[in-house]
Scaffold this motif. Structure first.
Motif, PDB file in Angstrom:
ATOM      1  N   GLY A 167      26.355  29.460  59.053  1.00  0.00           N
ATOM      2  CA  GLY A 167      27.445  28.743  59.782  1.00  0.00           C
ATOM      3  C   GLY A 167      27.809  27.708  59.078  1.00  0.00           C
ATOM      4  N   ALA A 168      27.203  27.265  57.800  1.00  0.00           N
ATOM      5  CA  ALA A 168      27.889  26.032  57.103  1.00  0.00           C
ATOM      6  C   ALA A 168      29.224  26.371  56.328  1.00  0.00           C
ATOM      7  N   SER A 169      29.893  25.376  56.250  1.00  0.00           N
ATOM      8  CA  SER A 169      31.112  25.682  55.494  1.00  0.00           C
ATOM      9  C   SER A 169      30.709  25.909  54.157  1.00  0.00           C
ATOM     10  N   VAL A 170      31.600  26.600  53.351  1.00  0.00           N
ATOM     11  CA  VAL A 170      31.573  26.872  51.892  1.00  0.00           C
ATOM     12  C   VAL A 170      32.668  26.012  51.132  1.00  0.00           C
ATOM     13  N   ASP A 171      32.425  25.506  50.158  1.00  0.00           N
ATOM     14  CA  ASP A 171      33.402  24.503  49.618  1.00  0.00           C
ATOM     15  C   ASP A 171      34.369  25.619  49.013  1.00  0.00           C
ATOM     16  N   ALA A 172      35.826  25.261  49.256  1.00  0.00           N
ATOM     17  CA  ALA A 172      36.776  25.862  48.888  1.00  0.00           C
ATOM     18  C   ALA A 172      37.082  26.235  47.336  1.00  0.00           C
ATOM     19  N   GLY A 173      36.897  25.037  46.668  1.00  0.00           N
ATOM     20  CA  GLY A 173      37.127  25.198  45.181  1.00  0.00           C
ATOM     21  C   GLY A 173      35.839  25.972  44.745  1.00  0.00           C
ATOM     22  N   GLY A 174      34.633  25.944  45.068  1.00  0.00           N
ATOM     23  CA  GLY A 174      33.636  26.899  44.821  1.00  0.00           C
ATOM     24  C   GLY A 174      33.605  28.239  45.101  1.00  0.00           C
ATOM     25  N   PHE A 175      34.278  28.412  46.273  1.00  0.00           N
ATOM     26  CA  PHE A 175      34.571  29.972  46.567  1.00  0.00           C
ATOM     27  C   PHE A 175      35.657  30.555  45.645  1.00  0.00           C
ATOM     28  N   ARG A 176      36.627  29.795  45.408  1.00  0.00           N
ATOM     29  CA  ARG A 176      37.840  30.288  44.613  1.00  0.00           C
ATOM     30  C   ARG A 176      37.149  30.544  43.211  1.00  0.00           C
ATOM     31  N   ALA A 177      36.374  29.551  42.613  1.00  0.00           N
ATOM     32  CA  ALA A 177      35.401  29.774  41.256  1.00  0.00           C
ATOM     33  C   ALA A 177      34.807  31.249  41.358  1.00  0.00           C
ATOM     34  N   ALA A 178      33.882  31.389  42.552  1.00  0.00           N
ATOM     35  CA  ALA A 178      33.481  32.523  42.658  1.00  0.00           C
ATOM     36  C   ALA A 178      34.330  33.757  42.577  1.00  0.00           C
ATOM     37  N   MET A 179      35.303  33.787  43.213  1.00  0.00           N
ATOM     38  CA  MET A 179      36.331  34.772  43.458  1.00  0.00           C
ATOM     39  C   MET A 179      36.892  35.005  42.268  1.00  0.00           C
ATOM     40  N   ALA A 180      37.096  34.189  41.170  1.00  0.00           N
ATOM     41  CA  ALA A 180      37.509  34.499  39.972  1.00  0.00           C
ATOM     42  C   ALA A 180      36.850  35.315  39.096  1.00  0.00           C
ATOM     43  N   GLN A 181      35.643  35.569  39.475  1.00  0.00           N
ATOM     44  CA  GLN A 181      34.522  36.273  38.696  1.00  0.00           C
ATOM     45  C   GLN A 181      34.621  37.766  39.568  1.00  0.00           C
ATOM     46  N   LEU A 182      35.608  38.040  40.160  1.00  0.00           N
ATOM     47  CA  LEU A 182      35.760  39.158  40.925  1.00  0.00           C
ATOM     48  C   LEU A 182      36.997  40.021  40.403  1.00  0.00           C
ATOM     49  N   GLY A 183      36.719  40.997  39.485  1.00  0.00           N
ATOM     50  CA  GLY A 183      37.795  41.402  38.589  1.00  0.00           C
ATOM     51  C   GLY A 183      38.704  42.420  39.748  1.00  0.00           C
ATOM     52  N   ALA A 184      40.099  42.171  39.371  1.00  0.00           N
ATOM     53  CA  ALA A 184      40.933  43.162  40.497  1.00  0.00           C
ATOM     54  C   ALA A 184      42.002  43.600  39.582  1.00  0.00           C
ATOM     55  N   ALA A 185      42.473  44.782  40.066  1.00  0.00           N
ATOM     56  CA  ALA A 185      43.780  45.369  39.500  1.00  0.00           C
ATOM     57  C   ALA A 185      45.013  44.582  39.965  1.00  0.00           C
ATOM     58  N   VAL A 186      45.769  44.261  39.041  1.00  0.00           N
ATOM     59  CA  VAL A 186      46.981  43.548  39.443  1.00  0.00           C
ATOM     60  C   VAL A 186      48.077  44.442  39.697  1.00  0.00           C
ATOM     61  N   ASN A 187      48.775  44.169  40.779  1.00  0.00           N
ATOM     62  CA  ASN A 187      49.859  44.973  41.335  1.00  0.00           C
ATOM     63  C   ASN A 187      50.970  44.169  41.862  1.00  0.00           C
ATOM     64  N   ILE A 188      52.320  44.870  41.744  1.00  0.00           N
ATOM     65  CA  ILE A 188      53.601  44.214  42.504  1.00  0.00           C
ATOM     66  C   ILE A 188      53.698  44.815  43.706  1.00  0.00           C
TER      67      ILE A 188
END
Length: 173
Positions: free
Chosen positions: A5-26
């Motif tokens: 239930g603790a909040s996750v730091d938004a900046g830390g979460f974005r840094a973690a998601m940058a390590q999740l590769g994804a296809a680029v789409n329009i």
């Protein structure tokens, strides 16, 4: 380790998601609300029976309103040749006309612009929209698939574009 239930730091979460590769789409749409398009990496398959995918879109964007009104979309999976076009669709200061001017577009079966030369083009009809925080999670039924069948994919990982080799697609029987 954080407490339940603790909040996750938004900046830390974005840094973690940058390590999740994804296809680029329009992702594009067209209809009563007009033609719009955005660059999106938050796209993935849901199931193959019925063929469905999900797309996440910021609820504050013009694209969200257009998708809700139009009820249709296309996912255009990009190649490394589309990096400049990808940047144009990700730039908030460009008009819709300027974004679309950078590519060659052909109407798909649902009337939505499909990018000629895209690795894959998927024409879809929106089935459900669920609001989660700042974004909408859109579940869409795939109605048309156009495979290029060869070329390299474009993925976004660690805040940088990367080429992803692609083997020829298997033909469907």
């Amino acid at each position: 380790m954080s407490k339940p239930g603790a909040s996750v730091d938004a900046g830390g979460f974005r840094a973690a998601m940058a390590q999740l590769g994804a296809a680029v789409n329009i992702v594009t749409t067209d209809g009563v609300a007009g033609r719009y398009g955005i660059t999106a990496s938050a796209v993935c398959s849901v199931t193959d029976s019925p063929a469905s995918l999900l797309v996440c879109v910021n609820r504050a964007s013009r694209m969200h309103a257009a998708l809700r009104a139009n009820g249709v979309l296309a996912v255009n999976v990009l190649t490394p040749d589309h990096e400049a076009l990808c940047a144009a669709f990700a730039t908030g200061g460009l008009s819709i006309e300027e974004r679309f001017a950078g590519g060659s577009w052909q109407a798909m079966n649902n009337g939505v612009p499909g990018l000629e030369g895209a690795l894959v083009r998927l024409a879809c009809r929106i089935e459900t929209v669920t609001e989660v925080g700042t974004h909408a999670v859109i579940i869409a039924r795939v109605e048309q698939v156009v495979l290029r069948g060869e070329g390299e994919g474009l993925v976004y990982f660690d805040r940088t574009f990367h080429r992803l080799p692609l083997t020829p697609a298997l033909s469907e029987g």
